[in-house]
Design an enzyme around this catalytic site. Structure first.
Site, PDB file in Angstrom:
ATOM      1  N   GLY A   1       0.838  -1.194   0.000  1.00 13.16           N
ATOM      2  CA  GLY A   1       0.000   0.000   0.000  1.00 13.16           C
ATOM      3  C   GLY A   1       0.874   1.246   0.000  1.00 13.16           C
ATOM      4  O   GLY A   1       2.062   1.181   0.352  1.00 13.16           O
TER       5      GLY A   1
ATOM      6  N   CYS B   1       5.439  -5.921   1.786  1.00 17.37           N
ATOM      7  CA  CYS B   1       5.751  -4.494   1.821  1.00 17.37           C
ATOM      8  C   CYS B   1       4.981  -3.808   2.954  1.00 17.37           C
ATOM      9  O   CYS B   1       5.285  -4.016   4.122  1.00 17.37           O
ATOM     10  CB  CYS B   1       5.477  -3.851   0.460  1.00 17.37           C
ATOM     11  N   TYR B   2       3.960  -3.015   2.653  1.00 19.01           N
ATOM     12  CA  TYR B   2       3.164  -2.397   3.715  1.00 19.01           C
ATOM     13  C   TYR B   2       2.586  -3.475   4.634  1.00 19.01           C
ATOM     14  O   TYR B   2       2.457  -3.267   5.847  1.00 19.01           O
ATOM     15  CB  TYR B   2       2.035  -1.571   3.106  1.00 19.01           C
TER      16      TYR B   2
ATOM     17  N   HIS C   1       8.209  -7.061  -3.511  1.00 19.53           N
ATOM     18  CA  HIS C   1       6.940  -7.483  -4.113  1.00 19.53           C
ATOM     19  C   HIS C   1       7.138  -8.776  -4.918  1.00 19.53           C
ATOM     20  O   HIS C   1       7.557  -8.732  -6.077  1.00 19.53           O
ATOM     21  CB  HIS C   1       6.386  -6.382  -5.018  1.00 19.53           C
TER      22      HIS C   1
ATOM     23  N   GLU D   1       4.858 -10.577  -6.163  1.00 12.91           N
ATOM     24  CA  GLU D   1       3.777 -10.768  -7.137  1.00 12.91           C
ATOM     25  C   GLU D   1       4.099 -10.231  -8.520  1.00 12.91           C
ATOM     26  O   GLU D   1       3.451 -10.609  -9.504  1.00 12.91           O
ATOM     27  CB  GLU D   1       2.474 -10.138  -6.623  1.00 12.91           C
TER      28      GLU D   1
ATOM     29  N   ASP E   1     -15.699 -13.772 -22.949  1.00 13.80           N
ATOM     30  CA  ASP E   1     -16.473 -13.836 -21.707  1.00 13.80           C
ATOM     31  C   ASP E   1     -17.905 -14.302 -21.960  1.00 13.80           C
ATOM     32  O   ASP E   1     -18.370 -15.271 -21.361  1.00 13.80           O
ATOM     33  CB  ASP E   1     -16.486 -12.475 -21.006  1.00 13.80           C
TER      34      ASP E   1
ATOM     35  N   LYS F   1      -9.406 -13.035 -16.339  1.00 13.60           N
ATOM     36  CA  LYS F   1      -9.525 -13.220 -17.791  1.00 13.60           C
ATOM     37  C   LYS F   1      -8.776 -14.467 -18.271  1.00 13.60           C
ATOM     38  O   LYS F   1      -9.295 -15.227 -19.094  1.00 13.60           O
ATOM     39  CB  LYS F   1      -8.982 -11.983 -18.506  1.00 13.60           C
TER      40      LYS F   1
END
Length: 517
Positions: free
Chosen positions: A58, A85-86, A174, A176, A232, A373
């Site tokens: 964040g 992180c945060y 991070h 991710e 979709d 997606k």
């Protein structure tokens, strides 16, 4: 079949721009997860029954007066916790450690020196420093009691920490993002190793379980689905067809601003290949009549959206009593509605049928609301959908109308369709179609001087827009090989009547958007 939601991770969002990436990495480890705001009450966290909790990053400082926080009791539930992180700083702050402004900011790549192969590092090779991505100004000055350092960097004496007894971990970087090459391995190690989750979240299991659930829920009920031909709505229609057969009516509206051959392709695939009960409505004259003389992009979108609703309502009324409306809502749409940061600013309106259920007195059925997606594409493949639909690049609801700058006319549509067909064909032939997020042509409201056959011309300009993106939130122009661009340009100028110049859009998002309108 075992409940595919029983092995699950809770992600608490503190406002990071990459929280969705955490969820994607967990899903890649074949474990179900959900994102909720950091303000989620302790009672709801308990009711969720997570096997592990991840705290996102964040932009705030934990010691700031208005810093986002969470119920301290969440850290006392006895389930493994990973702070990113945060998230690591909030663990430290709530557990009695000290977070302070670092002597240097740490943004970008860093070398991580791992001290112990444990927690998220348990499956790594600790012999050499690992590249990680940092983005922080604060750092851990004093760890909470019971914690020990797991890794350091040049500017972070505590780049990762652990309380092994409580299975509680924190990383300052991070994992991710793709800029941390081993980040997916780290997150999988936490989810599968520390949390003990079994990898049962597969799209094969999801498709099977969802179709079974739809059979039970919709037994004897009539459902309509707006089929656009995009991945979709196509996956929604095919899943419902497998679940309830002829009780589903799919409606495909030709609004006059579709690409070349789109109507026949969609009708052929879903009628002939899959046997869907498909109604194709030719409403091109109605749409183009209402667009005549309109130049404002938002007005174009409004007209197309409202006209679609009218046409859809008329066709639905012909069917008789309908109980449900099927929509292709995806998980990012759900996340946005409950985001800790609140809804994003509206850059441009989106074409959808969100206003239909209340007006038409139908209930919604949204089989894909838990998926990203890329997962939807996997489900499509599981259902046997052709790759031409599964891997189709995103196409906006207002279609070619927002790729024609200014008024939409039959003549301009004809030119743009031809130019777009060239772009699609050359991108596929070169193997680049599936390497990029989107590639298309735009008809620019500018005429330029040219020379063709020793004669002066004064004709239209076509712009090429080819971009890379993960989720359309940000994008960058793709460095397509020059020989591919040369072929596209040459073919458009030679094959499309009234065009004498092709240009390349090399702007990123932000500040530009992917579409021109």
């Amino acid at each position: 079949m075992k409940d595919i939601h029983s092995e699950k991770i809770l992600i608490l969002d503190f406002g990071s721009q990459t929280t969705q990436l955490i969820a994607r990495r967990v899903r890649e480890a074949r474990v179900y997860c959900e994102i909720h705001p950091c303000t989620m009450p302790l009672s709801e966290v308990k009711a969720f029954e997570p096997k592990g909790i991840i705290l996102s990053g964040g932009p705030a400082s934990v010691y700031a007066e208005d810093a986002p926080t969470m119920d301290k009791g969440i850290l006392e539930l006895g389930v493994p916790v990973l702070g990113i992180c945060y998230g690591m700083q909030i663990i430290t702050h709530l557990q009695g450690g000290k977070v302070a402004r670092g002597t240097k900011k740490e943004y970008g790549p860093a070398n991580l020196d791992i001290k112990a192969l444990a927690g998220p590092f348990r499956d790594l090779d600790g012999k050499e420093p690992h590249k990680v991505w940092m983005s922080h100004g604060d750092r851990i000055e004093e760890m909470p009691g019971g914690f020990e350092p797991l890794a350091v960097t040049e500017n972070s004496p505590v780049a990762a920490m652990a309380n092994h007894e409580r299975h509680m971990y924190g990383v300052q970087f991070h994992p991710e993002v793709v800029h941390t090459p081993q980040g997916a391995v780290m997150l999988a190690s936490f989810v599968l190793g520390e949390c003990g989750c079994r990898p049962i979240w597969t799209m094969h299991n999801f498709a099977q379980a969802t179709i079974d659930e739809l059979k039970q829920r919709l037994d004897g009920k009539k459902v309509i689905c707006a089929l656009s031909g995009g991945v979709d709505s196509s996956v929604v229609a095919l899943m419902l067809h497998k679940a309830i057969g002829k009780n589903l009516t799919s409606i495909f509206v030709d609004n006059g601003v579709l690409r070349a051959g789109e109507v026949s392709e969609v009708a052929g695939i879903f009628r002939e290949t899959f046997g869907l009960n498909l109604v194709v409505v030719d409403a091109a004259k109605t749409f183009l009549g209402r667009l005549a003389g309109v130049t404002d992009p938002e007005e174009k979108r409004r007209i197309i959206g409202h006209t679609f609703i009218e046409v859809f309502e008329e066709e639905a009324a012909k069917i008789g009593q309908v109980d449900y409306l099927a929509q292709g809502t995806l998980y990012p749409d759900v996340i946005e509605s409950v985001s800790f940061k609140g809804p994003s600013a509206t850059i441009k309106s989106h074409h959808n049928v969100g206003g239909l259920p209340e007006k038409m007195r139908m209930e919604l059925v949204e089989p894909l609301r838990e998926l990203f997606k890329d997962e939807v594409r996997e489900v499509g493949r599981e259902l046997g959908m052709p790759e031409s639909i599964v891997s189709r690049q995103p196409f906006p609801g207002p279609g070619l109308a927002i790729r024609i700058m200014g008024e939409v006319t039959p003549e301009k549509l004809a030119s743009l369709r031809e130019a777009d067909a060239v772009v699609q064909e050359e991108m596929r032939n070169s193997g680049y179609y599936h390497k990029v997020w989107q590639s298309f042509a735009v008809l620019v409201p500018v005429k330029t001087v040219g020379v063709m056959g020793d004669e002066r011309t004064y004709e239209d300009v076509v712009a090429l827009r080819i971009v890379d993106s993960l989720d359309a939130m940000t994008a960058d122009w793709t460095r397509v090989p020059h020989e591919i661009l040369a072929r596209i340009s040459s073919r458009i100028i030679n094959e499309v009547q009234g065009v004498n110049r092709v240009v390349l859009d090399i702007s990123s998002k932000p500040p530009a958007t992917i579409e021109w309108e």
